[in-house]
Design an enzyme around this catalytic site. Sequence first.
Site, PDB file in Angstrom:
ATOM      1  CB  CYS A 170      36.523   8.166  -8.408  1.00 59.99           C
ATOM      2  SG  CYS A 170      35.529   8.203  -6.902  1.00 59.99           S
ATOM      3  CG  HIS A 310      40.311  13.129  -9.534  1.00 62.99           C
ATOM      4  ND1 HIS A 310      39.328  12.352 -10.084  1.00 62.99           N
ATOM      5  CD2 HIS A 310      40.189  12.986  -8.186  1.00 62.99           C
ATOM      6  CE1 HIS A 310      38.634  11.757  -9.127  1.00 62.99           C
ATOM      7  NE2 HIS A 310      39.138  12.133  -7.963  1.00 62.99           N
ATOM      8  CD  GLU A 321      44.266  15.771  -9.891  1.00 59.70           C
ATOM      9  OE1 GLU A 321      44.133  15.660 -11.122  1.00 59.70           O
ATOM     10  OE2 GLU A 321      43.486  16.403  -9.166  1.00 59.70           O
ATOM     11  CE  LYS A 342      36.063  14.665  -9.590  1.00 57.44           C
ATOM     12  NZ  LYS A 342      37.030  14.686 -10.702  1.00 57.44           N
ATOM     13  CG  HIS A 347      33.876  13.186  -7.004  1.00 58.62           C
ATOM     14  ND1 HIS A 347      33.761  12.360  -8.099  1.00 58.62           N
ATOM     15  CD2 HIS A 347      34.950  12.730  -6.291  1.00 58.62           C
ATOM     16  CE1 HIS A 347      34.715  11.446  -8.051  1.00 58.62           C
ATOM     17  NE2 HIS A 347      35.450  11.655  -6.977  1.00 58.62           N
ATOM     18  CG  PHE A 406      37.849   5.687  -2.382  1.00 60.09           C
ATOM     19  CD1 PHE A 406      38.659   6.808  -2.368  1.00 60.09           C
ATOM     20  CD2 PHE A 406      36.726   5.676  -1.570  1.00 60.09           C
ATOM     21  CE1 PHE A 406      38.370   7.895  -1.563  1.00 60.09           C
ATOM     22  CE2 PHE A 406      36.426   6.758  -0.750  1.00 60.09           C
ATOM     23  CZ  PHE A 406      37.239   7.863  -0.749  1.00 60.09           C
TER      24      PHE A 406
END
Length: 423
Positions: A170, A310, A321, A342, A347, A406
């Site tokens: 990502c 994010h 975060e 998002k 996403h 990931f």
Amino acid sequence: MTPRRVVITGIGVLAPGGIGVKNFWSLLSEGRTATRGITFFDPAQFRSRVAAEIDFDPEEHGLNPQETRRMDRAAQLAVVATREAVADSGIELTGIDPYRVGVTVGSAVGATMGLEQEYRVVSNGGLLDLVDHTYAVPHLYNHMVPSSFAAEVAWQVGAEGPSTVVSTGCTSGLDSVGHAVELIREGSADVMIAGSSDAPISPITMACFDAIKATTPRNDDPGHASRPFDGTRNGFVLGEGSAFFVLEELESARARGAHVYAEIAGYATRSNAYHMTGLRPDGAEMAEAIRVALDEARINGDEIDYINAHGSGTKQNDRHETAAFKKSLGDHAYRTPVSSIKSMVGHSLGAIGSIEIAASALAMEHNVVPPTANLHTPDPECDLDYVPLTAREHRTDTVLTVGSGFGGFQSAMVLARPERSVA
């Protein structure tokens, strides 16, 4: 030797609810959501049945039948976004040495939709153990190798310089642009077409995220299903999309009278070497990426005007975060607007980093911070200013945009107005 400064002079975006830069920014600035029940296939068997889909017609956007047949949906999105970015920049690529024009493309899952569709065909819907390859499309090999994405973009613009695919989960959309910036800085290219694309809304992807309960089961209210930093969030909403940029050296851009959206002043990426999907709660790795990106940009943490988070909408990510922002920016983190787009466009895995760069550049262009939609019940552990529900007018000269992927990847990029003084 003074490093070459790299700027964005063209933007192309295809995102849920907003094809084209103008429509994309309208969606964000109005705080509208593009999440809905899945229409691409029957999702009845899945735990999560919502997604952020693009209403995309290849023919309507200039792709002929042969191109549509040859390319997976993600490659189609990349090509259309590239065309918009080049047109927006006003650059005449035919007047530039093609060996000095390069391409970087980010993608997390490659040609997922094409591969799944073709497997269903060659296996007769999964009934055959030994598949019959004669039923496959002639260009199936292109779906097997993500490098075909870079080839398609390079063919579109006649680029014969460096051509690369970056696949870091990502953070791919941030990392592909960061890599392109370095190629210009080191002198390997003068112009880079850089961005990312992913079209993962398919049964196989939904099944994978269902298995780890990463996506939201809020199927009865798709428009409000993506809730970053909200205490009632319960997973992210899968999306799709693409964003591409024309990047060039600052002085060359000024010499041809180009409109400059922003300078990419700093970039860094780190890995936590810890867990495939797990994040340490202290946010140390993301904070380190932010620190290095700020150092490269020669910008202090208290000069950041806006953070494009994010903000996936999982408790683990949102708290990670928040801790990283506090660790890297100190008390200034509490005074800095933070938001997650998002909440509106979902996403899109490897594509989202580039889409968020586009949102960051447009926030600078308009001096407006897009909101975090659906944020009604703040998580007490996420206690920063997450710009709930409504966009905010705010002078924005510097933006920090971050990504988490990931594999433990953590990336950070700093965008700034090039007029600032650089020591």
